[in-house]
Design a protein around this motif. Structure first.
Motif, PDB file in Angstrom:
ATOM      1  N   ARG A  51       0.836  -1.211   0.000  1.00 18.53           N
ATOM      2  CA  ARG A  51       0.000   0.000   0.000  1.00 18.53           C
ATOM      3  C   ARG A  51       0.866   1.255   0.000  1.00 18.53           C
ATOM      4  O   ARG A  51       0.535   2.246  -0.664  1.00 18.53           O
ATOM      5  CB  ARG A  51      -0.925  -0.003   1.216  1.00 18.53           C
ATOM      6  CG  ARG A  51      -1.979  -1.093   1.178  1.00 18.53           C
ATOM      7  CD  ARG A  51      -2.990  -0.933   2.315  1.00 18.53           C
ATOM      8  NE  ARG A  51      -3.702  -2.195   2.514  1.00 18.53           N
ATOM      9  CZ  ARG A  51      -3.417  -3.072   3.468  1.00 18.53           C
ATOM     10  NH1 ARG A  51      -2.477  -2.800   4.354  1.00 18.53           N
ATOM     11  NH2 ARG A  51      -4.099  -4.192   3.571  1.00 18.53           N
ATOM     12  N   GLU A  55       1.076   4.182  -2.908  1.00 21.81           N
ATOM     13  CA  GLU A  55       1.010   5.606  -2.631  1.00 21.81           C
ATOM     14  C   GLU A  55       2.191   6.343  -3.264  1.00 21.81           C
ATOM     15  O   GLU A  55       2.069   7.508  -3.654  1.00 21.81           O
ATOM     16  CB  GLU A  55       1.002   5.833  -1.107  1.00 21.81           C
ATOM     17  CG  GLU A  55       0.802   7.262  -0.681  1.00 21.81           C
ATOM     18  CD  GLU A  55      -0.631   7.766  -0.889  1.00 21.81           C
ATOM     19  OE1 GLU A  55      -0.854   8.972  -0.699  1.00 21.81           O
ATOM     20  OE2 GLU A  55      -1.510   6.954  -1.263  1.00 21.81           O
ATOM     21  N   VAL A 294       6.053   7.496   3.505  1.00 17.75           N
ATOM     22  CA  VAL A 294       4.731   8.006   3.138  1.00 17.75           C
ATOM     23  C   VAL A 294       4.180   8.922   4.228  1.00 17.75           C
ATOM     24  O   VAL A 294       3.664  10.010   3.952  1.00 17.75           O
ATOM     25  CB  VAL A 294       3.780   6.821   2.871  1.00 17.75           C
ATOM     26  CG1 VAL A 294       2.335   7.301   2.742  1.00 17.75           C
ATOM     27  CG2 VAL A 294       4.198   6.072   1.602  1.00 17.75           C
ATOM     28  N   ARG A 298       3.517  13.014   4.075  1.00 14.57           N
ATOM     29  CA  ARG A 298       2.137  13.456   4.284  1.00 14.57           C
ATOM     30  C   ARG A 298       2.047  14.497   5.398  1.00 14.57           C
ATOM     31  O   ARG A 298       1.378  15.525   5.258  1.00 14.57           O
ATOM     32  CB  ARG A 298       1.254  12.256   4.621  1.00 14.57           C
ATOM     33  CG  ARG A 298      -0.228  12.592   4.740  1.00 14.57           C
ATOM     34  CD  ARG A 298      -0.777  12.185   6.104  1.00 14.57           C
ATOM     35  NE  ARG A 298      -0.656  10.752   6.322  1.00 14.57           N
ATOM     36  CZ  ARG A 298      -0.680  10.223   7.537  1.00 14.57           C
ATOM     37  NH1 ARG A 298      -0.770  10.990   8.613  1.00 14.57           N
ATOM     38  NH2 ARG A 298      -0.577   8.921   7.692  1.00 14.57           N
ATOM     39  N   PRO A 366      -2.199   4.220   4.221  1.00 15.11           N
ATOM     40  CA  PRO A 366      -1.380   5.430   4.183  1.00 15.11           C
ATOM     41  C   PRO A 366      -1.987   6.662   4.846  1.00 15.11           C
ATOM     42  O   PRO A 366      -1.306   7.672   4.999  1.00 15.11           O
ATOM     43  CB  PRO A 366      -1.181   5.675   2.682  1.00 15.11           C
ATOM     44  CG  PRO A 366      -1.428   4.369   2.041  1.00 15.11           C
ATOM     45  CD  PRO A 366      -2.470   3.701   2.879  1.00 15.11           C
ATOM     46  N   PRO A 369      -5.326   9.971   1.428  1.00 15.35           N
ATOM     47  CA  PRO A 369      -5.068   9.378   0.113  1.00 15.35           C
ATOM     48  C   PRO A 369      -4.647  10.421  -0.905  1.00 15.35           C
ATOM     49  O   PRO A 369      -4.877  11.607  -0.739  1.00 15.35           O
ATOM     50  CB  PRO A 369      -6.414   8.766  -0.273  1.00 15.35           C
ATOM     51  CG  PRO A 369      -7.408   9.665   0.389  1.00 15.35           C
ATOM     52  CD  PRO A 369      -6.770  10.106   1.683  1.00 15.35           C
ATOM     53  N   SER A 383       1.332   4.253 -11.631  1.00 14.63           N
ATOM     54  CA  SER A 383       0.676   4.128 -10.342  1.00 14.63           C
ATOM     55  C   SER A 383      -0.232   2.902 -10.337  1.00 14.63           C
ATOM     56  O   SER A 383      -0.760   2.510 -11.355  1.00 14.63           O
ATOM     57  CB  SER A 383      -0.155   5.375 -10.037  1.00 14.63           C
ATOM     58  OG  SER A 383       0.658   6.510  -9.968  1.00 14.63           O
TER      59      SER A 383
END
Length: 387
Positions: A51, A55, A294, A298, A366, A369, A383
């Motif tokens: 996952r 991302e 990630v 973020r 993550p 999104p 992706s």
């Protein structure tokens, strides 16, 4: 434009560079080695890591190079089952883990970083909380400085002071082998103070790994030692070792970090092994590094304080590192009576118990999104996922 300065060009560093680049930040990666290479070993990536890779926009490319991990469970040295993996339940709930060569993972990550962003042959000597980094080519600065420089991290020294890694009590060997006979069921086998495991790679070769209780720094007997240790174990272990090339066998004493009080200080942030080097018993070392990348991008790229990254990541990685260490302790039992009790308990344990134990690790997502996308020249990254 804000800038992320990343010390270390391994899995953690490259993933962090991708994460910030996709959010519109300038990135600079300082790597000590003269070129980015990965020696011959495999790596498992669980669904949480896949996952994270999705991302980062490289999940599909990873899956193209990987094969589903078909590990059937854990056996004893004679080949009798100690525990069976409920692969159907695991796949239905979490998706299947995959296995690929570590060099393939590194190549895909490197291709997703702007070519000019990676500087090799740069030795970092000091990192400072104001965002400056002293190195062999001068000084670099960033709005955030990411320590992705491994278990002996220079950046960590600036964040936490001197923290000494601790020896787990066992060493590990890794190799990639071309099999000469059918493999049968894949997975691990546990003995007394010793383990051996093997997993298929997409190109038909087999990734093998072994562990044994040995004092830190003990002389390495190489492939002859491995063949001696595992010569009486069940098939195909002796045949895999017979087919191995002595020049490709890697040995590393297994070290881990004690719990850190923080992963951040000023503009300095730790990811991967620099923050939470753990034993490999859960196959989560690289997986947690990918999660780190990630989450850090973020939090920071959306204006958050790095302390929010610390609050989110440190409890989770500590929980996983502790679990991994406990599994290693049980797996490496050398006392015959304790090992017999362990084996009996494992045989009595339902397969569903394993799925429940893995859920807090594999259920990770993550968070927010959809990383910010910006047009880029260079290699196409599609992706759409061990560590």
């Amino acid at each position: 434009m804000s800038k992320a300065l990343i010390v270390g060009g391994g899995i953690a560093g490259l993933a962090t560079a991708i994460a910030f680049d996709r959010r519109g930040w300038e990135v600079e990666v300082l790597e000590r080695a003269p070129e980015l290479t990965a020696v011959g070993a495999g790596i498992s990536l669980w669904s949480n890591a896949l996952r994270a890779l999705d991302e980062l926009g490289v999940g599909e490319r990873i899956r193209e190079r990987a094969v589903e991990d078909a590990a059937a469970g854990i056996r004893d040295a004679r080949g009798r089952w100690l525990s069976r993996t409920d692969t159907a339940a695991l796949r239905a709930r979490h998706g299947s883990p995959v296995v690929l060569h570590r060099a393939d993972l590194l190549e895909i990550l490197r291709a997703a970083v702007p070519e000019s962003a990676v500087r090799t042959g740069i030795s970092v000597t000091e990192a400072r909380a104001d965002g400056s980094v002293l190195h062999s080519a001068g000084v670099s600065r960033g709005d955030v400085v990411v320590g992705a420089d491994g278990i002996h991290s220079v950046v960590r020294r600036a964040v936490c002071g001197v923290v000494e890694p601790r020896y787990s009590g066992y060493t590990a060997w890794r190799m990639v082998v071309t099999p000469t006979e059918p493999l049968g069921d894949l997975g691990e086998s546990w003995g007394r103070g010793e383990r051996f495991g093997f997993a298929a790679l997409a190109d038909g070769r087999v990734y093998c790994f072994a562990a044994a209780n040995i004092p830190a720094g003990a002389p390495d007997g190489g492939l002859p030692e491995l063949r001696r240790r595992f010569r009486d174990w069940h098939a195909p272990i002796p045949a895999l070792l017979a087919a191995a090339d002595a020049d490709t066998v890697l040995r590393n004493d297994i070290y881990e970090l004690p719990p850190l009080d923080t992963y951040v200080s000023g503009r300095l942030v730790l990811v991967g092994d620099a923050a939470h080097a753990m034993t490999p018993n859960l196959g989560q070392g690289a997986c947690q590094a990918l999660e780190d990348a990630v989450v850090l991008a973020r939090v920071v790229a959306t204006g958050g304080d790095p302390s929010a990254y610390d609050a989110e990541r440190r409890p989770r990685t500590r929980m996983i590192a502790d679990r991994s260490a406990r599994i290693g302790t049980v797996a490496q039992l050398s006392n015959p009576l304790l090992a017999a009790v362990r084996d009996a308990v494992m045989r009595a344990m339902p397969a569903s118990a394993q799925a429940r134990a893995l859920a807090p690790i594999l259920d990770w997502t993550p968070g927010e999104p959809g990383a910010i996308q910006r047009p880029r020249t260079g290699g196409d990254v599609r992706s759409h996922t061990n560590t």
